[in-house]
Each structure stands twice: as C-alpha cells, then as structure tokens.
Design a protein around this motif. Sequence first.
Motif, PDB file in Angstrom:
ATOM      1  N   ILE A   1       0.837  -1.202   0.000  1.00  0.00           N
ATOM      2  CA  ILE A   1       0.000   0.000   0.000  1.00  0.00           C
ATOM      3  C   ILE A   1       0.870   1.250   0.000  1.00  0.00           C
ATOM      4  CG2 ILE A   1      -1.609   1.366   1.395  1.00  0.00           C
ATOM      5  CD1 ILE A   1      -2.902  -1.281   2.273  1.00  0.00           C
ATOM      6  N   VAL A   2       1.936   1.241   0.791  1.00  0.00           N
ATOM      7  CA  VAL A   2       2.864   2.377   0.816  1.00  0.00           C
ATOM      8  C   VAL A   2       3.465   2.584  -0.571  1.00  0.00           C
ATOM      9  CG1 VAL A   2       5.048   3.245   1.734  1.00  0.00           C
ATOM     10  CG2 VAL A   2       3.405   2.150   3.263  1.00  0.00           C
ATOM     11  N   ASP A   3       3.918   1.515  -1.201  1.00  0.00           N
ATOM     12  CA  ASP A   3       4.512   1.615  -2.538  1.00  0.00           C
ATOM     13  C   ASP A   3       3.520   2.164  -3.555  1.00  0.00           C
ATOM     14  OD1 ASP A   3       6.982   0.706  -1.762  1.00  0.00           O
ATOM     15  OD2 ASP A   3       6.614  -1.382  -2.338  1.00  0.00           O
ATOM     16  N   ARG A   4       2.272   1.688  -3.473  1.00  0.00           N
ATOM     17  CA  ARG A   4       1.259   2.141  -4.427  1.00  0.00           C
ATOM     18  C   ARG A   4       0.967   3.625  -4.252  1.00  0.00           C
ATOM     19  NH1 ARG A   4      -4.774  -0.434  -4.586  1.00  0.00           N
ATOM     20  NH2 ARG A   4      -4.802   0.447  -2.483  1.00  0.00           N
ATOM     21  N   GLN A   5       0.823   4.076  -3.007  1.00  0.00           N
ATOM     22  CA  GLN A   5       0.551   5.485  -2.759  1.00  0.00           C
ATOM     23  C   GLN A   5       1.719   6.369  -3.192  1.00  0.00           C
ATOM     24  OE1 GLN A   5      -2.193   6.970  -1.790  1.00  0.00           O
ATOM     25  NE2 GLN A   5      -3.372   5.090  -1.552  1.00  0.00           N
ATOM     26  N   LEU A   6       2.919   5.879  -2.958  1.00  0.00           N
ATOM     27  CA  LEU A   6       4.101   6.638  -3.336  1.00  0.00           C
ATOM     28  C   LEU A   6       4.171   6.801  -4.852  1.00  0.00           C
ATOM     29  CD1 LEU A   6       6.679   8.062  -2.567  1.00  0.00           C
ATOM     30  CD2 LEU A   6       7.841   5.859  -2.521  1.00  0.00           C
ATOM     31  N   GLU A   7       3.881   5.752  -5.581  1.00  0.00           N
ATOM     32  CA  GLU A   7       3.915   5.824  -7.046  1.00  0.00           C
ATOM     33  C   GLU A   7       2.883   6.816  -7.569  1.00  0.00           C
ATOM     34  OE1 GLU A   7       5.571   4.990 -10.702  1.00  0.00           O
ATOM     35  OE2 GLU A   7       6.252   4.468  -8.681  1.00  0.00           O
ATOM     36  N   LEU A   8       1.685   6.822  -6.990  1.00  0.00           N
ATOM     37  CA  LEU A   8       0.652   7.764  -7.397  1.00  0.00           C
ATOM     38  C   LEU A   8       1.093   9.203  -7.141  1.00  0.00           C
ATOM     39  CD1 LEU A   8      -2.575   5.979  -6.057  1.00  0.00           C
ATOM     40  CD2 LEU A   8      -1.987   6.365  -8.461  1.00  0.00           C
ATOM     41  N   LEU A   9       1.646   9.464  -5.960  1.00  0.00           N
ATOM     42  CA  LEU A   9       2.090  10.810  -5.619  1.00  0.00           C
ATOM     43  C   LEU A   9       3.247  11.258  -6.489  1.00  0.00           C
ATOM     44  CD1 LEU A   9       1.883  10.739  -1.724  1.00  0.00           C
ATOM     45  CD2 LEU A   9       0.612  12.251  -3.230  1.00  0.00           C
ATOM     46  N   ARG A  10       4.189  10.361  -6.718  1.00  0.00           N
ATOM     47  CA  ARG A  10       5.365  10.694  -7.510  1.00  0.00           C
ATOM     48  C   ARG A  10       4.962  11.030  -8.942  1.00  0.00           C
ATOM     49  NH1 ARG A  10       9.907   6.655  -6.413  1.00  0.00           N
ATOM     50  NH2 ARG A  10       8.288   5.251  -7.130  1.00  0.00           N
ATOM     51  N   ASN A  11       4.056  10.251  -9.504  1.00  0.00           N
ATOM     52  CA  ASN A  11       3.593  10.512 -10.865  1.00  0.00           C
ATOM     53  C   ASN A  11       2.868  11.844 -10.952  1.00  0.00           C
ATOM     54  OD1 ASN A  11       4.626   8.093 -11.752  1.00  0.00           O
ATOM     55  ND2 ASN A  11       2.689   6.991 -11.636  1.00  0.00           N
ATOM     56  N   ASP A  12       2.096  12.172  -9.905  1.00  0.00           N
ATOM     57  CA  ASP A  12       1.353  13.422  -9.909  1.00  0.00           C
ATOM     58  C   ASP A  12       2.298  14.614  -9.837  1.00  0.00           C
ATOM     59  OD1 ASP A  12      -1.195  14.698  -9.995  1.00  0.00           O
ATOM     60  OD2 ASP A  12      -0.983  15.200  -7.894  1.00  0.00           O
ATOM     61  N   ILE A  13       3.313  14.529  -8.975  1.00  0.00           N
ATOM     62  CA  ILE A  13       4.269  15.628  -8.820  1.00  0.00           C
ATOM     63  C   ILE A  13       5.074  15.836 -10.095  1.00  0.00           C
ATOM     64  CG2 ILE A  13       6.367  16.347  -7.589  1.00  0.00           C
ATOM     65  CD1 ILE A  13       5.196  15.011  -5.102  1.00  0.00           C
ATOM     66  N   GLN A  14       5.346  14.758 -10.817  1.00  0.00           N
ATOM     67  CA  GLN A  14       6.182  14.849 -12.009  1.00  0.00           C
ATOM     68  C   GLN A  14       5.446  15.378 -13.233  1.00  0.00           C
ATOM     69  OE1 GLN A  14       7.740  10.852 -12.278  1.00  0.00           O
ATOM     70  NE2 GLN A  14       9.412  11.269 -10.865  1.00  0.00           N
ATOM     71  N   LEU A  15       4.123  15.595 -13.119  1.00  0.00           N
ATOM     72  CA  LEU A  15       3.382  16.120 -14.257  1.00  0.00           C
ATOM     73  C   LEU A  15       3.896  17.509 -14.626  1.00  0.00           C
ATOM     74  CD1 LEU A  15      -0.307  15.123 -13.398  1.00  0.00           C
ATOM     75  CD2 LEU A  15       1.200  14.081 -15.088  1.00  0.00           C
ATOM     76  N   ASN A  16       4.069  17.738 -15.918  1.00  0.00           N
ATOM     77  CA  ASN A  16       4.563  19.032 -16.391  1.00  0.00           C
ATOM     78  C   ASN A  16       3.389  19.992 -16.574  1.00  0.00           C
ATOM     79  OD1 ASN A  16       7.188  18.078 -16.481  1.00  0.00           O
ATOM     80  ND2 ASN A  16       7.021  17.400 -18.593  1.00  0.00           N
ATOM     81  N   ARG A  17       2.881  20.482 -15.464  1.00  0.00           N
ATOM     82  CA  ARG A  17       1.741  21.397 -15.514  1.00  0.00           C
ATOM     83  C   ARG A  17       1.846  22.404 -14.382  1.00  0.00           C
ATOM     84  NH1 ARG A  17      -2.224  19.881 -11.690  1.00  0.00           N
ATOM     85  NH2 ARG A  17      -1.841  17.843 -10.724  1.00  0.00           N
TER      86      ARG A  17
END
Length: 202
Positions: A67-83
């Motif tokens: 669960i920690v890994d899944r949440q981290l991946e979601l957050l990391r992908n969101d932060i990396q968005l070029n917007r």
Amino acid sequence: MNGKPNTTKAQARAEAQRERILSAAQQCFIEHGFHAASMASIAETAEVSAGLIYRYFANKNAIILAIVDRQLELLRNDIQLNRQVDLAAEMADNYGRTRTLDSRGMNAALLLEMSAEATRDPQIAAALDHYDTTLRAALIDWLVRGKQTGGHELPADAARARALILQCLFEGLKLRETREPQLDRTLLTAALQEFVPLLLKP
C-alpha cells in the motif's frame, strides 16, 4: 502461436486481483485498525479466499508495504506532471477527500495507523522512511524545475528547506482531517492562499 496473449491476460488478471486485495485491506485497516483487521476479514471484504491472498502477500506487513509503494507511485507521478499547479487550491480541495478509498492521496487514518505501527516494526518504519525520502526528492525536483515544465525555479538550498516545510504541512493537514473533518473550508482556503505562495517564491 507463442501464447503471449494468454500470458498478458493472465498478468492483467493477477494485477487486478492484487489491486482488489490491496483496496480491501486498506478499507479494513481504516475501519478496524492494523491489528484488528485479520487476513480472513480482508479476504471477505475482497470477496476472495484467504488462500488467494497468501499467493500475493506473505502476511499483513507485506500488504501494508505494498500500500505504501502504491501510494508513493501515485504521488510521484502526480508531482512529475509538467503542468502549472495552484497548490493552495488543490490542498484546500483535497482536505477530507483522502478519507475515501478512491483518493490518490494517503488516507489520513491509515497514515496514522502506519506511523504508529512504524514505532514497533522496523520494516514498516523503513518503508515510511523511503516514502518520505522519495516524496521529498520529488518535491525538490518540482521546486527547482523550470517554469516551462511546471516548476518554480527555486535555488537548490531553498528548495530543500521549502520541500521539508511543504511535507510537514501536508502531513499536518492529514492529522487535522482526523480531528476536524468539518473544518471551515473558506477559512482553510484563505489561510493556504496566503501562506503557500510564499513557499513557492524564488
């Protein structure tokens, strides 16, 4: 025929089952706490057999680490968005939404449960430490990145300090969710819009 389509279908089914188990476990952990939630209750919530759960996860610790890994991946992908992001508005809008299971953010009650368990379990403590370190690195990258790619062009030293403060603010709001779920959103929005932009200025 080389069997690849069947392999792909089997992999997709396995991944769907794994996600179903994780969602059910997250629900059980939130509703009953980490220790009170049994593998049997997780299986019942997921509508699968306990034996199937053990095919994917050795124990409850393995589930919570996933669960920690899944949440981290979601957050990391969101932060990396070029917007460009109105961070204050998003923080105000997300307040209380992490109490639901479909939120991209870490559920507040679950984060508290994990944090408490981390004081007793070195493996979970290490996973949360990795979560913190990775998230902070992603925030620093976002703060120093050029504005054309959604960043704020802060100097590296300033970015490290601001990322720490932002992380504390994120976690503080999660704690506040558990204690004051009906917080005045107008007041919260005004407070965030006053102070968050100061953390993003070069």
